[in-house]
Each structure stands twice: as C-alpha cells, then as structure tokens.
Write a protein that holds these residues in place. Structure first.
Motif, short mmCIF file in Angstrom:
data_model
loop_
_atom_site.label_atom_id
_atom_site.label_comp_id
_atom_site.label_asym_id
_atom_site.label_seq_id
_atom_site.Cartn_x
_atom_site.Cartn_y
_atom_site.Cartn_z
N LYS A 72 0.84 -1.19 0.00
CA LYS A 72 0.00 0.00 0.00
C LYS A 72 0.88 1.25 0.00
CE LYS A 72 -3.41 2.80 0.13
NZ LYS A 72 -4.15 3.07 -1.12
N VAL A 73 0.68 2.08 -1.01
CA VAL A 73 1.36 3.37 -1.14
C VAL A 73 0.30 4.39 -1.53
CG1 VAL A 73 3.66 2.49 -1.71
CG2 VAL A 73 1.94 2.75 -3.52
N THR A 95 0.19 7.34 12.29
CA THR A 95 1.48 6.75 11.95
C THR A 95 1.68 5.46 12.73
OG1 THR A 95 2.75 7.88 13.68
CG2 THR A 95 2.45 9.05 11.60
N PHE A 96 2.50 4.61 12.17
CA PHE A 96 2.90 3.38 12.82
C PHE A 96 3.45 3.67 14.22
CE2 PHE A 96 6.09 0.06 13.66
CZ PHE A 96 5.44 -1.10 13.31
N ALA A 97 4.25 4.71 14.33
CA ALA A 97 4.88 5.06 15.61
C ALA A 97 3.85 5.32 16.70
CB ALA A 97 5.79 6.27 15.44
N GLN A 98 2.69 5.81 16.34
CA GLN A 98 1.66 6.15 17.32
C GLN A 98 0.96 4.92 17.88
OE1 GLN A 98 -0.50 8.73 14.64
NE2 GLN A 98 0.10 10.56 15.77
N ASN A 191 7.87 6.23 8.84
CA ASN A 191 7.60 6.16 7.41
C ASN A 191 6.61 5.05 7.05
OD1 ASN A 191 9.06 8.37 6.55
ND2 ASN A 191 10.96 7.20 6.35
N LEU A 192 5.86 4.60 8.06
CA LEU A 192 4.76 3.68 7.85
C LEU A 192 3.49 4.33 8.40
CD1 LEU A 192 6.46 0.36 9.05
CD2 LEU A 192 5.98 1.02 6.69
N MET A 193 2.42 4.21 7.65
CA MET A 193 1.13 4.76 8.07
C MET A 193 0.14 3.63 8.26
SD MET A 193 1.70 8.07 8.02
CE MET A 193 0.03 8.72 8.15
N VAL A 194 -0.79 3.82 9.16
CA VAL A 194 -1.89 2.87 9.35
C VAL A 194 -3.07 3.38 8.53
CG1 VAL A 194 -3.44 1.77 10.99
CG2 VAL A 194 -1.08 2.29 11.65
N PHE A 195 -3.48 2.56 7.56
CA PHE A 195 -4.54 2.96 6.63
C PHE A 195 -5.57 1.84 6.61
CE2 PHE A 195 -6.33 3.44 2.30
CZ PHE A 195 -6.73 4.77 2.38
N GLY A 196 -6.65 2.01 7.37
CA GLY A 196 -7.61 0.93 7.54
C GLY A 196 -6.94 -0.22 8.25
N ASP A 197 -7.00 -1.41 7.64
CA ASP A 197 -6.34 -2.57 8.26
C ASP A 197 -4.99 -2.85 7.61
OD1 ASP A 197 -7.19 -3.46 5.82
OD2 ASP A 197 -8.22 -5.24 6.57
N GLU A 198 -4.49 -1.90 6.83
CA GLU A 198 -3.21 -2.05 6.15
C GLU A 198 -2.14 -1.15 6.75
OE1 GLU A 198 -3.39 -2.79 1.61
OE2 GLU A 198 -4.91 -1.25 2.01
N LEU A 199 -0.89 -1.50 6.49
CA LEU A 199 0.22 -0.58 6.70
C LEU A 199 0.62 -0.02 5.34
CD1 LEU A 199 2.54 -2.40 9.27
CD2 LEU A 199 0.79 -0.67 9.70
N ALA A 200 0.75 1.28 5.26
CA ALA A 200 1.15 1.94 4.02
C ALA A 200 2.57 2.46 4.16
CB ALA A 200 0.19 3.08 3.70
N VAL A 201 3.32 2.41 3.07
CA VAL A 201 4.71 2.84 3.05
C VAL A 201 4.81 4.20 2.37
CG1 VAL A 201 7.05 2.27 2.26
CG2 VAL A 201 5.47 0.44 2.94
#
Length: 324
Positions: A72-73, A95-98, A191-201
C-alpha cells in the motif's frame, strides 16, 4: 517555501479538482525540502517537491512498482514534473509510531516485517541506483565531516583516521556478502502509516539496490525508538523466515544473517550521526539532536559485537560520548 511557490501549488490543485476555492493546510515536514499540505475538505495531499533537489520521477516510478507488489502506497492523482508538484491520496494521520506501542507493538511490528519481502522484490520492476562502496563510504564520511569536525571541532590524528578507514573498509566488504535487493533506506516507524487494516509505506523516493538486511535494521534498530530485545529477536526470526520463503537469501545461515544485520545497522547508525548533525547545522532542524544519544548507544552496542570495531568504538567514546 515562498508564498509564490505556494500560490503555484494552489493553482495546480485547482486545475486538477476544478474548484475555485480551496485551502491548503500545512503538515509537519520531514528531513528533506519537500512540503506537504492537506487539501481542506478533500481526501488529498498536495506536495511541493522542488525538482532541483527532489527525486520526483523516482517517487512516481517506485510508487507504481510497490503497488504492483501489493504494498500500500499513496495513489498519485496528478503530477507536474517541471514544477515539482504532486497531488496524492491522503493516508490519514495515524502513523505506525503512534500505535505500535505497548501490548499492540508485537502485532504491528510483525505486520511491518511481512512488508519487507514485497519491498525487496521491487528490484525486478524498477531501475535503482547501486548501494556500492562509493555510496557506502560517502554516507560514512558524514560522521567525520558533520559530527566530529563541524559539530564537535575534532580533528582526528592520522592514526585515528586510519582506524576509522579500516573499520569502514570492513563494513563495505561485509555488506557485499549479502544478497542485494530493493532497499527503502528509511523503513522505520515514522515512514509507515496505518490505513484501515493495512500498513502503508511512504518516503520511498531514495530507494536503492543494496544489502537485504538494511530495511530490517532500520525497523528493529529504529533511531527514534528502542524495541524490547525479545521483540527484536521475533522480528529477526520472522524476517529471516519470510526472506527464505521468497528465496532471497541464497541459503545464508541464520547466524551469518544476524552477524551481517548488526554490521548493516552499524553502517546506518554511523551515517545517521552525521546526518542529524547536518540537519541541525546546515538546515536549522535541531529537533533531531535529541535522538543522538539513542543512536550513539546503538553504535557502541554494535561495535561490541565484532572485534573489528574496537578502535572505532574507542574513537566514539573519546570524542562523542558525553557531548549529546
């Protein structure tokens, strides 16, 4: 960004969405000269990426290649390469970090590990610069230039310079023992985002062809967060298994994989010591300095794992420890 450049970006967005009244809301920037704006009331991000300094063609081609590997991008809705403007899908604020913290950390990190294989396989879909000896040594040189010389005012003796160069040569020779794959170069919690149930780069425009352990090192030895040792080991085990399933390791034994992972991480962290100082000195971005003690500790720990780095460790202890 100057007002005139923001005006040009606004005009570009208007020409795409065909609306006369829009508002661009600035988002926090990153370590580059790119600027991001949320288009108010729309699921869109407007990007100002000056073509003189930013890799916009690379961003577009790598975005497509990652999407082909089911990573996912952000969707690219429009772009103007001449002026350096893009209109992207808005991936939200999470964000993934959160979220990859506490009891949820393990599930998120293992999910991120499962992206490493697809990212690595992008090497077959896009032409990438080679992370060769010159590339590696330039990155390592940032430590002496920006931390030792410019930040700390240190001039190494001829013997100390030789000690550092010997360590760097060993790093280069070690990295070449690894299979090479597509390498994000900044695959970490920011540099990773949480987008629904996916991780986006995101932030993948600097991708190169390099050692397969690099992105794993970026994630589990993150410059912004220290993971529990047990979680680090689980992530390494998972990554090694996934890479093997994809036939990306050429039969490399687990112990050798871990040894070279440590050296890959050391190379990255030495580079980061220089980059964080450069961001402060050259670009006025001082927020990264607070992360230097964490990176210094990583370097010292990684040096302990291989006797070839004892002299490098002594130089770090002599000139760097206690100054940040």
């Amino acid at each position: 960004m100057t007002d005139s450049r923001q005006d040009q970006l606004t005009a570009f967005v208007k020409s795409i969405i065909l609306e006369d009244e829009i508002m661009l809301l600035p988002l926090n920037g990153d370590a580059s000269f790119r600027r991001y704006f949320r288009v108010s009331g729309k699921n869109l991000i407007a990007v100002d990426a000056p073509p003189q300094t930013q890799k916009n063609k690379e961003f577009i081609s790598i975005d497509k290649a990652l999407a082909c590997e089911k990573v996912k991008v952000p969707d690219i809705l429009a772009y103007d390469l001449e002026n350096g403007f893009m209109l992207l899908e808005d991936l939200g604020n999470t964000t993934f970090a959160q979220v990859a913290i506490g009891a949820d950390a393990e599930s998120y990190y293992l999910k991120a590990i499962d992206l490493l294989g697809p990212v690595a396989k992008v090497i077959s879909k896009v032409e990438l610069p080679l992370f060769d000896d010159d590339f590696v040594k330039f990155e390592l040189s940032l430590f002496e230039t920006w931390m030792l010389e410019k930040r700390l005012g240190v001039k190494l003796s001829a013997e100390e310079k030789q000690d550092i160069n010997d360590a760097y040569e060993y790093i280069c020779n070690s990295l070449k023992q690894l299979p090479y794959a597509a390498m994000h170069r900044d695959f970490h919690s920011r540099n990773l985002m949480v987008f629904g149930d996916e991780l986006a780069v995101i932030d993948f425009q600097d991708m190169v062809k390099g050692p397969i352990t690099y992105d794993l090192a970026s994630l589990v030895y993150d410059c912004y967060v220290v993971l529990d040792k047990a979680l680090v080991n689980k992530c390494i085990d998972r990554a090694y298994a996934r890479y093997n399933e994809l036939n990306l390791l050429n039969g490399m034994e687990k112990s050798e994989f871990v040894r070279l992972l440590n050296i890959t991480s050391l190379q990255r962290h030495i580079k980061v010591l220089g980059i964080f100082c450069r961001l402060s000195i050259r670009d006025g971005k001082n927020g990264y300095l607070k992360d230097l003690p964490r990176v210094i500790n990583y370097v010292l720990d990684e040096c302990k794992n291989d006797a070839h780095f004892s002299k490098l460790s002594n130089i770090i202890k002599k000139y760097v420890v206690g100054n940040f």
